[in-house]
Design an enzyme around this catalytic site. Structure first.
Site: not given
Ligand SMILES: NC(=O)c1ccc[n+]([C@@H]2O[C@H](COP(=O)([O-])OP(=O)(O)OC[C@H]3O[C@@H](n4cnc5c(N)ncnc54)[C@H](O)[C@@H]3O)[C@@H](O)[C@H]2O)c1
Length: 259
Positions: A36, A89, A190, A155, A159
């Site tokens: 990360d 992720n 989150t 986005y 995806k």
């Molecule tokens: N939260 C939701 O509702 C949801 C729904 C569907 C999909 N997602 C997907 O789930 C995944 C995780 O999201 P989350 O909700 O846990 O968000 P989050 O913001 O809690 O976690 C995302 C993490 O990715 C890291 N990150 C961002 N850019 C980065 C980079 N260039 N290099 C390395 N790390 C990087 C951030 O520092 C963070 O720790 C994402 O791909 C998001 O699109 C989330």
């Protein structure tokens, strides 16, 4: 795949879904590389895993950069001896004020992190996994990749690319012994979602109808990821995850099969 004794790399492991997955895979007996940009969050994930008796290491990496992606994957081998599992992720959204009002650099970054980095991580991980007879790659896509997503069209496009990439790599199971699947969650509680809602509300966007009565918890997504790691019969699949249940989306099967 039997998880105990395996080694996994989880991107975006400092927060939300990535952290929950890192903790659950470690609890199941895997050794974990948390990758990360966020060092403090990564240190906390490692601390949580180690204090529960597991093994983990943090690598500061920007998943969009080739050298960083290589380093996080190589760490699995140098620190724990092999690479079996990759959870692509890390992700972000465009956020308010949306497309096309947000700066173009932001749209490009979303495509870079949410799609390009998934391709990069997958391509670099494959030869390392094959050295030990194969592996499993789980991509975090989204329901926004399965259906039109007017709240964040860039986005959704990224995806959607991840979903198609995953479906298209189904043949890797036979040719490389690498199973590629993705999870497609609805709205998960989150920091990413909470910050997005806050920013949109401040700008006067209609955030409320976007927020469901019941948000999915990150641990539920972690559980789904672990089920895809375990289940050797699934490859090239998307697992749609709603608060009400899960459904496998597999273009090779008749629609409607539920799990
Ligand atoms: N939260 C939701 O509702 C949801 C729904 C569907 C999909 N997602 C997907 O789930 C995944 C995780 O999201 P989350 O909700 O846990 O968000 P989050 O913001 O809690 O976690 C995302 C993490 O990715 C890291 N990150 C961002 N850019 C980065 C980079 N260039 N290099 C390395 N790390 C990087 C951030 O520092 C963070 O720790 C994402 O791909 C998001 O699109 C989330």
């Amino acid at each position: 795949m039997e998880i105990r004794g395996k080694v996994g790399v989880i991107t975006g492991g400092s927060s939300g879904i990535g952290r929950a997955t890192a903790q659950l895979l470690a609890k199941e007996g895997a050794k974990i590389v948390v990758a990360d940009l966020d060092e403090a969050g990564g240190a906390e994930t490692v601390e949580r895993i180690e204090s529960a008796g597991g093994h983990a290491v943090f690598v500061k990496a920007d998943v969009t950069r080739i050298e960083d992606a290589r380093r996080m994957l190589d760490t699995a081998v140098s620190k724990f001896g092999r690479l079996d599992i990759l959870h692509n992720n890390a992700g972000i959204g465009v956020g308010a004020p949306g497309f096309p009002e947000a700066p173009p650099e932001r749209w490009r970054l979303v495509i870079d992190i949410d799609l390009q980095a998934v391709v990069l991580g997958t391509g670099l991980a494959a030869p390392l996994m094959q050295k030990h007879g194969g592996g499993v790659i789980i991509n975090t896509a989204s329901m926004a990749g399965l259906y039109p997503h007017r709240q964040d069209v860039v986005y959704g496009a990224a995806k959607g690319g991840v979903v198609n990439f995953t479906h298209s790599l189904a043949f890797w199971e036979a040719e490389r012994k690498i199973r590629v699947n993705c999870v497609c969650p609805g709205i998960v509680d989150t920091p990413m979602v909470r910050k997005g809602i806050e920013a949109a509300t401040k700008l006067g966007f209609l955030a409320k109808p976007f927020v469901p009565a019941k948000m999915i918890q990150p641990e539920e997504i972690a559980d789904a990821v672990v089920s895809l790691v375990r289940d050797d019969s699934l490859f090239g699949c998307a697992l749609e995850i709603r608060p009400t249940g899960r459904q496998i989306v597999d273009p090779r099967r008749a629609p409607g099969s539920r799990k």
